[in-house]
Every structure is written in C-alpha cells, then in structure tokens.
Design a protein around this motif. Structure first.
Motif, PDB file in Angstrom:
ATOM      1  N   ILE A  32      -1.403 -16.612  10.318  1.00 59.43           N
ATOM      2  CA  ILE A  32      -1.900 -15.544   9.705  1.00 59.43           C
ATOM      3  C   ILE A  32      -3.162 -15.764   9.337  1.00 59.43           C
ATOM      4  CG2 ILE A  32      -1.498 -14.333   7.251  1.00 59.43           C
ATOM      5  CD1 ILE A  32       1.444 -15.294   7.091  1.00 59.43           C
ATOM      6  N   SER A  33      -3.698 -17.012   9.117  1.00 57.27           N
ATOM      7  CA  SER A  33      -5.206 -17.054   8.933  1.00 57.27           C
ATOM      8  C   SER A  33      -5.985 -16.680  10.277  1.00 57.27           C
ATOM      9  CB  SER A  33      -5.516 -18.291   8.376  1.00 57.27           C
ATOM     10  OG  SER A  33      -5.036 -18.756   7.218  1.00 57.27           O
ATOM     11  N   ALA A  34      -5.320 -16.921  11.423  1.00 61.59           N
ATOM     12  CA  ALA A  34      -6.259 -16.882  12.549  1.00 61.59           C
ATOM     13  C   ALA A  34      -6.266 -15.387  13.011  1.00 61.59           C
ATOM     14  CB  ALA A  34      -5.198 -17.525  13.736  1.00 61.59           C
ATOM     15  N   ALA A  35      -5.097 -14.754  12.748  1.00 57.66           N
ATOM     16  CA  ALA A  35      -4.798 -13.543  12.828  1.00 57.66           C
ATOM     17  C   ALA A  35      -5.752 -12.623  12.072  1.00 57.66           C
ATOM     18  CB  ALA A  35      -3.424 -12.633  12.888  1.00 57.66           C
ATOM     19  N   ALA A  36      -6.027 -13.091  10.714  1.00 54.82           N
ATOM     20  CA  ALA A  36      -6.693 -12.321   9.938  1.00 54.82           C
ATOM     21  C   ALA A  36      -8.435 -12.472  10.237  1.00 54.82           C
ATOM     22  CB  ALA A  36      -6.628 -12.736   8.518  1.00 54.82           C
ATOM     23  N   GLU A  40      -7.262  -8.558  12.546  1.00 55.11           N
ATOM     24  CA  GLU A  40      -5.772  -8.014  12.910  1.00 55.11           C
ATOM     25  C   GLU A  40      -5.110  -7.860  11.650  1.00 55.11           C
ATOM     26  OE1 GLU A  40      -3.706 -10.440  15.757  1.00 55.11           O
ATOM     27  OE2 GLU A  40      -5.471 -10.507  17.186  1.00 55.11           O
ATOM     28  N   ASP A  41      -4.236  -7.132  11.562  1.00 53.93           N
ATOM     29  CA  ASP A  41      -3.321  -6.814  10.182  1.00 53.93           C
ATOM     30  C   ASP A  41      -1.839  -7.526  10.689  1.00 53.93           C
ATOM     31  OD1 ASP A  41      -5.156  -4.949   9.021  1.00 53.93           O
ATOM     32  OD2 ASP A  41      -3.697  -3.313   9.637  1.00 53.93           O
ATOM     33  N   GLY A  48       5.835  -7.478   3.510  1.00 56.96           N
ATOM     34  CA  GLY A  48       4.525  -6.869   3.320  1.00 56.96           C
ATOM     35  C   GLY A  48       3.592  -6.783   4.562  1.00 56.96           C
ATOM     36  N   THR A  49       2.185  -6.533   4.205  1.00 54.02           N
ATOM     37  CA  THR A  49       1.055  -6.196   5.120  1.00 54.02           C
ATOM     38  C   THR A  49      -0.007  -7.001   4.698  1.00 54.02           C
ATOM     39  OG1 THR A  49       2.192  -4.482   6.258  1.00 54.02           O
ATOM     40  CG2 THR A  49      -0.051  -4.838   6.858  1.00 54.02           C
ATOM     41  N   PHE A  50      -0.573  -8.065   5.430  1.00 56.18           N
ATOM     42  CA  PHE A  50      -1.970  -8.598   5.100  1.00 56.18           C
ATOM     43  C   PHE A  50      -2.864  -7.823   6.171  1.00 56.18           C
ATOM     44  CE2 PHE A  50       1.323 -12.065   4.438  1.00 56.18           C
ATOM     45  CZ  PHE A  50       0.552 -12.664   3.381  1.00 56.18           C
ATOM     46  N   SER A  51      -4.091  -7.170   5.469  1.00 55.13           N
ATOM     47  CA  SER A  51      -5.000  -6.703   6.185  1.00 55.13           C
ATOM     48  C   SER A  51      -6.443  -7.007   5.659  1.00 55.13           C
ATOM     49  CB  SER A  51      -4.729  -5.336   6.120  1.00 55.13           C
ATOM     50  OG  SER A  51      -5.025  -4.946   4.531  1.00 55.13           O
ATOM     51  N   ILE A  52      -7.439  -6.925   6.391  1.00 60.87           N
ATOM     52  CA  ILE A  52      -8.790  -7.223   6.148  1.00 60.87           C
ATOM     53  C   ILE A  52      -9.258  -5.847   5.411  1.00 60.87           C
ATOM     54  CG2 ILE A  52     -10.750  -7.740   7.182  1.00 60.87           C
ATOM     55  CD1 ILE A  52      -8.814  -9.793   7.367  1.00 60.87           C
ATOM     56  N   ARG A  53     -10.031  -6.191   4.290  1.00 59.06           N
ATOM     57  CA  ARG A  53     -10.562  -5.037   3.634  1.00 59.06           C
ATOM     58  C   ARG A  53     -12.092  -5.496   3.571  1.00 59.06           C
ATOM     59  NH1 ARG A  53      -6.228  -4.536  -1.229  1.00 59.06           N
ATOM     60  NH2 ARG A  53      -4.363  -3.877   0.241  1.00 59.06           N
ATOM     61  N   THR A  76     -12.570  -9.219   2.594  1.00 62.08           N
ATOM     62  CA  THR A  76     -11.559  -9.972   2.094  1.00 62.08           C
ATOM     63  C   THR A  76     -10.304  -9.869   2.545  1.00 62.08           C
ATOM     64  OG1 THR A  76     -10.777 -10.489  -0.222  1.00 62.08           O
ATOM     65  CG2 THR A  76     -11.369  -8.214   0.228  1.00 62.08           C
ATOM     66  N   VAL A  77      -9.110 -10.439   2.366  1.00 62.68           N
ATOM     67  CA  VAL A  77      -7.850 -10.242   2.714  1.00 62.68           C
ATOM     68  C   VAL A  77      -7.085  -9.516   1.683  1.00 62.68           C
ATOM     69  CG1 VAL A  77      -5.735 -11.218   3.592  1.00 62.68           C
ATOM     70  CG2 VAL A  77      -7.823 -12.080   4.123  1.00 62.68           C
ATOM     71  N   GLY A  78      -6.189  -8.274   1.956  1.00 58.40           N
ATOM     72  CA  GLY A  78      -5.630  -7.600   0.939  1.00 58.40           C
ATOM     73  C   GLY A  78      -4.206  -7.930   1.233  1.00 58.40           C
ATOM     74  N   PHE A  79      -3.219  -7.519   0.215  1.00 54.51           N
ATOM     75  CA  PHE A  79      -1.786  -7.715   0.693  1.00 54.51           C
ATOM     76  C   PHE A  79      -1.229  -6.532   0.010  1.00 54.51           C
ATOM     77  CE2 PHE A  79       2.577  -8.835  -0.800  1.00 54.51           C
ATOM     78  CZ  PHE A  79       3.026  -9.030   0.745  1.00 54.51           C
ATOM     79  N   LYS A  80      -0.526  -5.838   0.897  1.00 57.48           N
ATOM     80  CA  LYS A  80       0.337  -4.504   0.292  1.00 57.48           C
ATOM     81  C   LYS A  80       1.948  -4.955   0.518  1.00 57.48           C
ATOM     82  CE  LYS A  80       1.624   0.171   0.665  1.00 57.48           C
ATOM     83  NZ  LYS A  80       1.376   1.673   1.317  1.00 57.48           N
ATOM     84  N   ALA A  81       2.495  -4.965  -0.495  1.00 62.53           N
ATOM     85  CA  ALA A  81       4.131  -5.433  -0.728  1.00 62.53           C
ATOM     86  C   ALA A  81       4.796  -4.451   0.072  1.00 62.53           C
ATOM     87  CB  ALA A  81       4.485  -5.583  -2.092  1.00 62.53           C
ATOM     88  N   GLY A  82       6.034  -4.910   0.776  1.00 65.89           N
ATOM     89  CA  GLY A  82       6.687  -4.046   1.533  1.00 65.89           C
ATOM     90  C   GLY A  82       8.030  -3.619   0.459  1.00 65.89           C
ATOM     91  N   LYS A  83       8.695  -2.547   1.067  1.00 66.46           N
ATOM     92  CA  LYS A  83       9.634  -2.002   0.328  1.00 66.46           C
ATOM     93  C   LYS A  83      10.805  -2.989  -0.255  1.00 66.46           C
ATOM     94  CE  LYS A  83      13.242   1.663   0.251  1.00 66.46           C
ATOM     95  NZ  LYS A  83      13.815   1.232  -0.857  1.00 66.46           N
TER      96      LYS A  83
END
Length: 90
Positions: A32-36, A40-41, A48-53, A76-83
């Motif tokens: 996850i850290s390497a992709a961020a 990459e999301d 959920g989804t981790f994304s770079i903001r 920074t890394v943001g996180f949006k929780a999934g359903k």
C-alpha cells in the motif's frame, strides 16, 4: 487495535501463526505504501480507498506565539471508507 493484536486476531481465524500473520500484514502495508508513493489509488472493495491528496500552500498561525506563518504545499494520504465498512458501524 495495534498490529500485534491484529496479527493475533488473524491467526485465530486462520491456520497461520502469529508471526506469519504479522509478516502478511507487513507485506500488505508495504505494498500500500509503495503504491501510494507512486501516486496510485489503492482500492480494497468493501473496505475503502486510499488516495493521494494534495494540499495547497496556505497561511497559518504559530500556536505558541500567534505569529503568522506560511504552510507550504504538501501531499498526504486520504482514506474513504467503503460501503461495507460504513455499514459495519451504523
């Protein structure tokens, strides 16, 4: 919950040892850290989804002195929780 507690919980639910579960958690977080770092999301369906903001530069204040300061732009890394995650605590 901390990493050792998570590893113990995973080991209890699977046929893995706590050490092996800890290795898997480390491998997942490393990926996850390497992709961020590559910008990459990371989407884990149902979780959920981790994304770079990107944060723009802005004005702020020193909390000790009240003096104005300039806060530089950053990422920074943001996180949006999934359903499914949202539904788990409703």
């Amino acid at each position: 919950m901390r990493k050792p507690e998570l590893a113990a919980a995973i080991a209890d639910r699977t046929d893995l040892t706590r050490d092996k579960a800890s290795e898997i958690i480390t491998a997942i977080t490393d990926q996850i850290s390497a992709a961020a770092a590559r910008g990459e999301d990371i989407t884990l369906i149902g979780f959920g989804t981790f994304s770079i903001r990107e944060r723009e530069a802005r004005d702020g204040r020193n909390p000790q002195t009240g003096a104005p300061i300039r806060i530089s732009a950053s990422k920074t890394v943001g996180f949006k929780a999934g359903k499914a995650l949202k539904d788990a605590f409703r």
